[in-house]
Write a protein that holds these residues in place. Structure first.
Motif, PDB file in Angstrom:
ATOM      1  N   GLN A  36      -0.711   0.458 -10.810  1.00  0.00           N
ATOM      2  CA  GLN A  36      -1.247   1.137 -11.995  1.00  0.00           C
ATOM      3  C   GLN A  36      -0.196   1.204 -13.102  1.00  0.00           C
ATOM      4  OE1 GLN A  36      -2.496   5.194 -11.443  1.00  0.00           O
ATOM      5  NE2 GLN A  36      -3.650   5.213 -13.329  1.00  0.00           N
ATOM      6  N   LEU A  37       1.035   1.494 -12.760  1.00  0.00           N
ATOM      7  CA  LEU A  37       2.124   1.518 -13.745  1.00  0.00           C
ATOM      8  C   LEU A  37       2.277   0.154 -14.398  1.00  0.00           C
ATOM      9  CD1 LEU A  37       4.615   2.853 -15.072  1.00  0.00           C
ATOM     10  CD2 LEU A  37       5.915   2.093 -13.082  1.00  0.00           C
ATOM     11  N   LEU A  38       2.212  -0.894 -13.615  1.00  0.00           N
ATOM     12  CA  LEU A  38       2.297  -2.248 -14.154  1.00  0.00           C
ATOM     13  C   LEU A  38       1.159  -2.510 -15.142  1.00  0.00           C
ATOM     14  CD1 LEU A  38       3.788  -4.992 -13.964  1.00  0.00           C
ATOM     15  CD2 LEU A  38       2.134  -5.598 -12.185  1.00  0.00           C
ATOM     16  N   ALA A  59      -7.625   2.570  -7.607  1.00  0.00           N
ATOM     17  CA  ALA A  59      -8.440   2.358  -6.403  1.00  0.00           C
ATOM     18  C   ALA A  59      -7.562   2.261  -5.157  1.00  0.00           C
ATOM     19  CB  ALA A  59      -9.292   1.109  -6.557  1.00  0.00           C
ATOM     20  N   LEU A  60      -6.460   1.545  -5.253  1.00  0.00           N
ATOM     21  CA  LEU A  60      -5.552   1.432  -4.115  1.00  0.00           C
ATOM     22  C   LEU A  60      -4.969   2.786  -3.738  1.00  0.00           C
ATOM     23  CD1 LEU A  60      -3.612  -1.869  -4.888  1.00  0.00           C
ATOM     24  CD2 LEU A  60      -5.234  -1.470  -3.039  1.00  0.00           C
ATOM     25  N   THR A  61      -4.664   3.594  -4.738  1.00  0.00           N
ATOM     26  CA  THR A  61      -4.144   4.934  -4.470  1.00  0.00           C
ATOM     27  C   THR A  61      -5.149   5.748  -3.673  1.00  0.00           C
ATOM     28  OG1 THR A  61      -2.859   4.868  -6.512  1.00  0.00           O
ATOM     29  CG2 THR A  61      -3.213   7.023  -5.539  1.00  0.00           C
ATOM     30  N   ASN A  62      -6.423   5.579  -3.984  1.00  0.00           N
ATOM     31  CA  ASN A  62      -7.452   6.363  -3.297  1.00  0.00           C
ATOM     32  C   ASN A  62      -7.835   5.808  -1.941  1.00  0.00           C
ATOM     33  OD1 ASN A  62      -8.322   8.695  -4.997  1.00  0.00           O
ATOM     34  ND2 ASN A  62      -8.211   7.057  -6.496  1.00  0.00           N
ATOM     35  N   LEU A  63      -7.267   4.687  -1.556  1.00  0.00           N
ATOM     36  CA  LEU A  63      -7.457   4.170  -0.200  1.00  0.00           C
ATOM     37  C   LEU A  63      -6.461   4.783   0.775  1.00  0.00           C
ATOM     38  CD1 LEU A  63      -8.107   0.376  -0.814  1.00  0.00           C
ATOM     39  CD2 LEU A  63      -9.748   2.107  -0.095  1.00  0.00           C
TER      40      LEU A  63
END
Length: 163
Positions: A52-54, A32-36
């Motif tokens: 996401q990796l974490l 979700a953060l990536t898509n912001l």
């Protein structure tokens, strides 16, 4: 023929349920953060994949399975930024989830509705401003199909086992 049983992962640290919940939340939050990401908020492009990796690393299960899906799922979350033409990337995210959760082969049939939805959305959505519709419907379909994959995994001849 024996039925599939959800493998109980042995973890070296933490509780299995805690790691499952935190891993799932951080994977979804990272995507979700990536898509912001936008021109004015490029730092989401750094923070999102790291979160996401974490999440993939926290998730309980076989480490080799989680590491195998990290890169394709990170790329799939990045591709979703491009707009509604690329909502098919949800199929990669779902496939990675099913693989990391060690689901049997029949549960991968749950990826088909997500693929079909991506073609429907590609035809219906034609502007970048409609990306939120693609992300919302693709996310809901992915969650529903993840549950469908679980149901297909535990399905036996007429009976369900409690896990």
């Amino acid at each position: 023929m024996t039925s599939w049983i959800d493998p109980t992962p042995r973890v070296r640290w933490g509780d299995v349920r805690w790691r499952y919940a935190v891993g799932l939340v951080t994977i979804v939050l990272g995507a979700a953060l990536t898509n912001l990401t936008s021109t004015y908020s490029l730092w989401f492009l750094l923070v999102g994949p790291c979160v996401q990796l974490l999440g993939w690393l926290i998730l309980p299960g076989a480490l080799w399975r989680r590491l195998l899906v990290v890169l394709p799922c990170l790329v799939a979350a990045l591709v979703l930024v491009a707009g509604p033409d690329f909502v098919g990337a949800f199929a990669m995210l779902l496939g990675g989830w099913l693989f990391a959760r060690h689901r049997p082969a029949r549960s991968y049939l749950a990826v088909l509705p997500v693929i079909v939805l991506s073609f429907v959305l590609k035809g219906a959505l034609n502007e970048y401003g409609q990306n939120w519709v693609g992300l919302l419907s693709g996310g809901v379909a992915t969650v529903a199909c993840a549950w469908l994959g679980w149901a297909l995994a535990v399905r036996r001849t007429g009976a369900r086992r409690r896990l």
